[in-house]
Design a protein around this motif. Sequence first.
Motif, PDB file in Angstrom:
ATOM      1  N   ASP A   1      41.792 -67.063 -14.138  1.00 30.89           N
ATOM      2  CA  ASP A   1      43.093 -67.740 -14.214  1.00 30.89           C
ATOM      3  C   ASP A   1      44.109 -66.748 -14.743  1.00 30.89           C
ATOM      4  N   GLN A   2      45.309 -66.813 -14.228  1.00 27.66           N
ATOM      5  CA  GLN A   2      46.328 -65.856 -14.655  1.00 27.66           C
ATOM      6  C   GLN A   2      46.815 -66.137 -16.073  1.00 27.66           C
ATOM      7  N   PHE A   3      47.045 -67.415 -16.385  1.00 29.68           N
ATOM      8  CA  PHE A   3      47.535 -67.800 -17.705  1.00 29.68           C
ATOM      9  C   PHE A   3      46.472 -68.604 -18.448  1.00 29.68           C
ATOM     10  N   PRO A   4      46.374 -68.478 -19.768  1.00 24.80           N
ATOM     11  CA  PRO A   4      45.456 -69.317 -20.533  1.00 24.80           C
ATOM     12  C   PRO A   4      45.772 -70.792 -20.322  1.00 24.80           C
ATOM     13  N   ASP A   5      44.702 -71.593 -20.087  1.00 27.23           N
ATOM     14  CA  ASP A   5      44.908 -73.015 -19.801  1.00 27.23           C
ATOM     15  C   ASP A   5      44.075 -73.933 -20.688  1.00 27.23           C
ATOM     16  N   GLY A   6      43.370 -73.362 -21.678  1.00 26.93           N
ATOM     17  CA  GLY A   6      42.569 -74.175 -22.583  1.00 26.93           C
ATOM     18  C   GLY A   6      41.185 -74.502 -22.078  1.00 26.93           C
ATOM     19  N   GLY A   7      40.887 -74.193 -20.822  1.00 27.96           N
ATOM     20  CA  GLY A   7      39.562 -74.445 -20.273  1.00 27.96           C
ATOM     21  C   GLY A   7      38.668 -73.234 -20.443  1.00 27.96           C
ATOM     22  N   PHE A   8      38.058 -73.090 -21.599  1.00 25.45           N
ATOM     23  CA  PHE A   8      37.334 -71.866 -21.937  1.00 25.45           C
ATOM     24  C   PHE A   8      35.999 -71.763 -21.215  1.00 25.45           C
ATOM     25  N   GLU A   9      35.639 -70.518 -20.886  1.00 26.56           N
ATOM     26  CA  GLU A   9      34.358 -70.193 -20.269  1.00 26.56           C
ATOM     27  C   GLU A   9      33.779 -68.972 -20.966  1.00 26.56           C
ATOM     28  N   VAL A  10      32.482 -68.741 -20.777  1.00 30.56           N
ATOM     29  CA  VAL A  10      31.777 -67.646 -21.451  1.00 30.56           C
ATOM     30  C   VAL A  10      31.661 -66.462 -20.503  1.00 30.56           C
ATOM     31  N   PHE A  11      32.038 -65.293 -20.973  1.00 35.76           N
ATOM     32  CA  PHE A  11      31.959 -64.085 -20.151  1.00 35.76           C
ATOM     33  C   PHE A  11      30.557 -63.499 -20.254  1.00 35.76           C
ATOM     34  N   ALA A  12      29.882 -63.385 -19.113  1.00 38.30           N
ATOM     35  CA  ALA A  12      28.518 -62.856 -19.068  1.00 38.30           C
ATOM     36  C   ALA A  12      28.350 -62.010 -17.811  1.00 38.30           C
ATOM     37  N   GLY A  13      27.190 -61.397 -17.684  1.00 41.63           N
ATOM     38  CA  GLY A  13      26.938 -60.501 -16.558  1.00 41.63           C
ATOM     39  C   GLY A  13      27.482 -59.104 -16.770  1.00 41.63           C
ATOM     40  N   VAL A  14      27.921 -58.789 -17.975  1.00 41.71           N
ATOM     41  CA  VAL A  14      28.613 -57.522 -18.229  1.00 41.71           C
ATOM     42  C   VAL A  14      27.661 -56.336 -18.155  1.00 41.71           C
ATOM     43  N   GLU A  15      26.434 -56.526 -18.590  1.00 44.09           N
ATOM     44  CA  GLU A  15      25.485 -55.413 -18.562  1.00 44.09           C
ATOM     45  C   GLU A  15      25.210 -54.967 -17.127  1.00 44.09           C
TER      46      GLU A  15
ATOM     47  N   PRO B   1      33.829 -58.116 -24.519  1.00 39.70           N
ATOM     48  CA  PRO B   1      32.409 -58.031 -24.869  1.00 39.70           C
ATOM     49  C   PRO B   1      31.659 -59.259 -24.351  1.00 39.70           C
ATOM     50  N   GLU B   2      30.409 -59.066 -23.983  1.00 43.43           N
ATOM     51  CA  GLU B   2      29.611 -60.174 -23.479  1.00 43.43           C
ATOM     52  C   GLU B   2      29.526 -61.286 -24.518  1.00 43.43           C
ATOM     53  N   GLY B   3      29.684 -62.521 -24.057  1.00 43.78           N
ATOM     54  CA  GLY B   3      29.660 -63.669 -24.944  1.00 43.78           C
ATOM     55  C   GLY B   3      31.034 -64.125 -25.391  1.00 43.78           C
ATOM     56  N   THR B   4      32.084 -63.352 -25.090  1.00 44.27           N
ATOM     57  CA  THR B   4      33.445 -63.744 -25.454  1.00 44.27           C
ATOM     58  C   THR B   4      33.878 -64.950 -24.616  1.00 44.27           C
ATOM     59  N   LEU B   5      34.567 -65.898 -25.250  1.00 43.81           N
ATOM     60  CA  LEU B   5      35.138 -67.023 -24.527  1.00 43.81           C
ATOM     61  C   LEU B   5      36.551 -66.670 -24.081  1.00 43.81           C
ATOM     62  N   PHE B   6      36.891 -67.050 -22.851  1.00 45.61           N
ATOM     63  CA  PHE B   6      38.210 -66.751 -22.285  1.00 45.61           C
ATOM     64  C   PHE B   6      38.703 -67.970 -21.521  1.00 45.61           C
ATOM     65  N   ASP B   7      40.004 -68.081 -21.383  1.00 45.25           N
ATOM     66  CA  ASP B   7      40.571 -69.189 -20.593  1.00 45.25           C
ATOM     67  C   ASP B   7      41.731 -68.731 -19.727  1.00 45.25           C
ATOM     68  N   GLY B   8      41.774 -67.443 -19.429  1.00 43.70           N
ATOM     69  CA  GLY B   8      42.838 -66.904 -18.592  1.00 43.70           C
ATOM     70  C   GLY B   8      43.031 -65.429 -18.861  1.00 43.70           C
ATOM     71  N   GLY B   9      43.727 -64.757 -17.932  1.00 42.30           N
ATOM     72  CA  GLY B   9      43.991 -63.338 -18.095  1.00 42.30           C
ATOM     73  C   GLY B   9      42.790 -62.495 -17.732  1.00 42.30           C
TER      74      GLY B   9
END
Length: 380
Positions: free
Chosen positions: A43-57, A74-82
């Motif tokens: 998502d381009q802008f943060p929208d409050g719908g957080f997800e977990v970033f994985a697959g980084v390795e 970093p793996e495990g960081t929660l993000f909701d945009g950007g």
Amino acid sequence: MFDIVSPEAIRSGDATDAYFDRTVAALDHAGRDPHVVAEVTADQFPDGGFEVFAGVEDAAELLSGLAVAVDALPEGTLFDGGPVMRIEGTYTEFARFETALLGFLSHASGVATNALKARRAAPDASLLSFGARHVHPSIAAMVERSALVGGFDGFSHVAAGELLGREASGTMPHALVICFGPGEQEAAWEAFDAAAPEGTPRIALCDTYTDETDETLRAAETIDLDGVRLDTTGSRRGDFRHIVREVRWKLDAAGYEDVEVFCSGGLGPAELRELRDVVDGFGVGGFVSNADPVDFALDIVDVEGEAGAKRGKLPGRKAVYRTADGEHLVVPDDETPPEAAESLLEPLVRDGEVVAEFDVDAAAERAATDAERVGFDEAE
């Protein structure tokens, strides 16, 4: 031969969409290969719908050896945009890797996000991933590792355990009991107890032929039990919470207070919330393994130092911060961040070398901490 794309094909860039081959050929024909900045976003802008970033390795392994600079959350960081990842280099250096890169990140992040939802639904219970049977076996290790990132305690897949350096968990299926036949459940439990390695929890499956309470008490009288597992099929389950409470009541009344109760079979966050105060642990399958992938895209945002992007995308390099109050903040890269804001994009690959370290336990701790800071999944 199985229908599996080989690691060699992935590493070479052949695991790509055809139009990237056409693009590289066209740029080569035109003698053009600009230096670009590309960003991976959902998502381009943060929208409050957080997800977990994985697959980084896996993503880092894919991009290693390329003449690019890569930064990522970093793996495990929660993000909701950007942006969750930024790649800088000549475009043809990484163009053919976009398909595989997005696949690594999208699928793992979806699985890790649902695993975190399950963990938040049952914060004090033991959680095991039982979903490998629902996915192509070539990605079982990804599913199990992503479940760990989301906060699970273990998983059932043997080969994934060998790859990840973790011992697979599991005791017995209905098939073992059925092989001995109706009325011979005791023989099945005794065979399991005699054959299982020392240290394997003695957890008996207790719902194959008769009432759950009947089989539970019979199992407790037959072997030295650590626990029982109820995997009653949905068509015969009825009020599952009532069944579990009745099992617990009768175990306690018979002096088996130390025998724990585990449940599995089509469970998601709603069921975990309903049962978490009467169940010691859960096996969760399809809810985690069948998670929808996160819809990541990779877009060029800067060409030869000039900000630019396609319509609907935000041009220019960006920075990503976690503010003191837990906000996920996305701003232009040259903008001064708020006081006490934590920069989230960190170096991943430099000059072809992976410079980040990966630890699944650290990633799980990061996801749990972020979940508290941002109020992840509180609406449910």
